[in-house]
Design an enzyme around this catalytic site. Structure first.
Site, PDB file in Angstrom:
ATOM      1  CG  HIS A  69      23.498   0.125   3.434  1.00 36.77           C
ATOM      2  ND1 HIS A  69      22.916   1.065   4.483  1.00 36.77           N
ATOM      3  CD2 HIS A  69      22.311  -0.780   4.042  1.00 36.77           C
ATOM      4  CE1 HIS A  69      22.320   0.463   5.427  1.00 36.77           C
ATOM      5  NE2 HIS A  69      21.649  -0.556   4.762  1.00 36.77           N
ATOM      6  CG  HIS A 104      23.711  -3.861   7.482  1.00 38.11           C
ATOM      7  ND1 HIS A 104      22.276  -5.136   7.876  1.00 38.11           N
ATOM      8  CD2 HIS A 104      22.770  -2.965   6.969  1.00 38.11           C
ATOM      9  CE1 HIS A 104      21.270  -4.385   6.766  1.00 38.11           C
ATOM     10  NE2 HIS A 104      21.308  -3.173   6.577  1.00 38.11           N
ATOM     11  CD  GLU A 152      21.564  -1.751   9.911  1.00 39.33           C
ATOM     12  OE1 GLU A 152      22.548  -0.548   9.026  1.00 39.33           O
ATOM     13  OE2 GLU A 152      20.677  -1.732   9.888  1.00 39.33           O
TER      14      GLU A 152
HETATM   15  C1  BGC Z   1      18.219  -0.231   6.775  1.00 42.70           C
HETATM   16  C2  BGC Z   1      16.924  -0.196   6.134  1.00 42.70           C
HETATM   17  C3  BGC Z   1      17.518  -1.043   4.909  1.00 42.70           C
HETATM   18  C4  BGC Z   1      18.163  -2.102   5.522  1.00 42.70           C
HETATM   19  C5  BGC Z   1      18.528  -2.861   4.158  1.00 42.70           C
HETATM   20  C6  BGC Z   1      19.339  -0.513   6.970  1.00 42.70           C
HETATM   21  O1  BGC Z   1      20.491  -0.282   7.807  1.00 42.70           O
HETATM   22  O2  BGC Z   1      17.397   1.241   8.137  1.00 42.70           O
HETATM   23  O3  BGC Z   1      15.716   0.193   5.403  1.00 42.70           O
HETATM   24  O4  BGC Z   1      15.939  -2.005   3.884  1.00 42.70           O
HETATM   25  O5  BGC Z   1      19.102  -1.405   6.019  1.00 42.70           O
HETATM   26  O6  BGC Z   1      18.918  -2.864   3.370  1.00 42.70           O
END
Ligand code: BGC
Length: 379
Positions: free
Chosen positions: A139, A212, A343
């Site tokens: 991310h 998210h 997402e």
């Molecule tokens: C990911 C997860 C992660 C979460 C929060 C999601 O987009 O796929 O693996 O733990 O985001 O961080």
């Protein structure tokens, strides 16, 4: 909270608001809710003032968005009995976000999801990013787009919309190129939260933007999402290794717990998926044009959420790493599986998987992407 400016657009509605939300629990109260946008101070971060915008449509439904991380902090709408609550996880003060919750409601960039070992090549040159998730980059790194203060402006047209922009400088978090990112959030009278992304760069770079938000259609984290039903228009998904990096294969969902081609209870087969769902679904729509790709529904509240996107993938994540240590603003523990993410995105680790749709953005190109979350209630 002090309202410092109000832009109202036409209609106003007097409604009864019972804010029994994921992040806020208050007694029902009468509120005069006007269609439009209000802007209020939300504190300070990075030496800059942060604002919280409230978008209200003609039904009185409201989405709040912070300029810190472009976070959707709440989305309040009625259930089938008319009780209003927020269908997303969030906090009612900036401190909740500065404590680094796992990306609640935030804009994610430059690269949503993982890049293996934080490395990728463009034109033979290797770039190294932070490894902030075990051996991998997640991310956008240590300080992704979820942790920066965005510039904001309000589009003064007939529907409330908020424009956010951010210049990610060449080398930020290890990524090449000055990247100018613009995100426009709009709340329509049809209860659609529309998110339009665009970006340009002055050097070739990689990009995977998403939002998210963690949804729980019951509007209360006391309930898990396991009884909610999900349909995803995806015949295939991308299996992952033990560090959640796609293996590179594209595998049929047929006969597996990943088959959501018809609506299924999320909890029905989750125990046979190690750790829970945290996978990228390969959408049949393939991306490019705006198409409906998923529907989430909850019988108890009567709420339904449809997802439309121009993206080729959808990361379905069942809040597996939520463990009760984070509390809502009103003190409720946020436990495992009490919210889920849908997402819209390109596939994880695409910069290292030439067979996946490309996430490369070059100078002279403009990246465009659009996702719409449409909420409805059946009485
Ligand atoms: C990911 C997860 C992660 C979460 C929060 C999601 O987009 O796929 O693996 O733990 O985001 O961080």
């Amino acid at each position: 909270m002090k309202s410092i400016s109000t832009i109202t657009l036409g209609l106003s509605a007097l409604i009864t608001v019972s804010m029994i939300s994921c992040n806020d629990q208050k007694k029902a109260e009468n509120m005069d809710v006007k269609k439009g946008i209000t802007k209020a101070s939300f504190g300070n971060a990075d030496g800059k003032e942060v604002f919280l915008y409230t978008l209200t449509n003609d039904k009185g439904d409201q989405v709040k968005i912070s300029t810190y991380g472009g976070v959707v902090t709440s989305w309040v709408a009625p259930d089938k009995s008319g009780n209003r609550s927020s269908i997303v996880l969030g906090f009612d003060s900036l401190s909740g976000y500065l404590a680094k919750p796992p990306y609640f409601g935030a804009l994610i960039g430059r690269y949503g999801n993982r890049i293996a070992r934080g490395k990728f090549k463009i034109d033979g040159f290797e770039y190294t990013l932070a490894t902030n998730d075990g051996p991998n980059h997640l991310h956008g790194g240590n300080k992704g787009f979820d942790k920066v203060v965005w510039e904001s402006s309000v589009a003064n047209d007939s529907i409330p919309s908020l424009s956010l922009s951010y210049l990610s400088k060449d080398g930020e978090e290890g990524y090449p190129g000055n990247l100018q990112v613009n995100v426009k959030y709009t709340l329509t009278d049809e209860d659609e939260l529309k998110i339009e992304y665009s970006a340009t760069t002055d050097k070739p770079t990689v990009l995977n933007l998403t939002n998210h938000s963690y949804f729980n259609l019951t509007g209360d984290v006391a309930n898990t999402i396991l009884n909610q039903r999900l349909q995803i228009d995806a015949d295939n998904y991308t299996p992952v290794d033990s560090t959640l990096i796609p293996t590179g294969q594209i595998v049929s969902v047929k006969g597996t717990p990943f088959d959501f081609t018809t609506a299924e209870k999320i909890g029905a087969r989750i125990d046979s998926v190690k750790g829970g769902y945290d996978h990228n679904f390969v959408l049949n729509s393939k991306g490019g044009s705006l198409q409906k790709v998923a529907t989430l529904s909850d019988d108890g509240s009567g709420r339904e959420l449809q997802v439309f996107t121009t993206e080729p993938g959808l990361q379905f994540y069942t809040g597996n790493f939520l463990d009760g240590t984070i509390k809502t603003s009103d003190g409720k523990a946020i436990n495992k599986n009490t919210a889920l993410c849908l997402e819209t995105q390109h596939f994880p680790n695409s910069p290292n998987q030439p067979s996946f749709p490309s996430t490369l953005l070059s100078p002279g190109q403009t990246f465009h992407s659009e996702t719409v979350y449409k909420l409805s209630v059946t009485k």
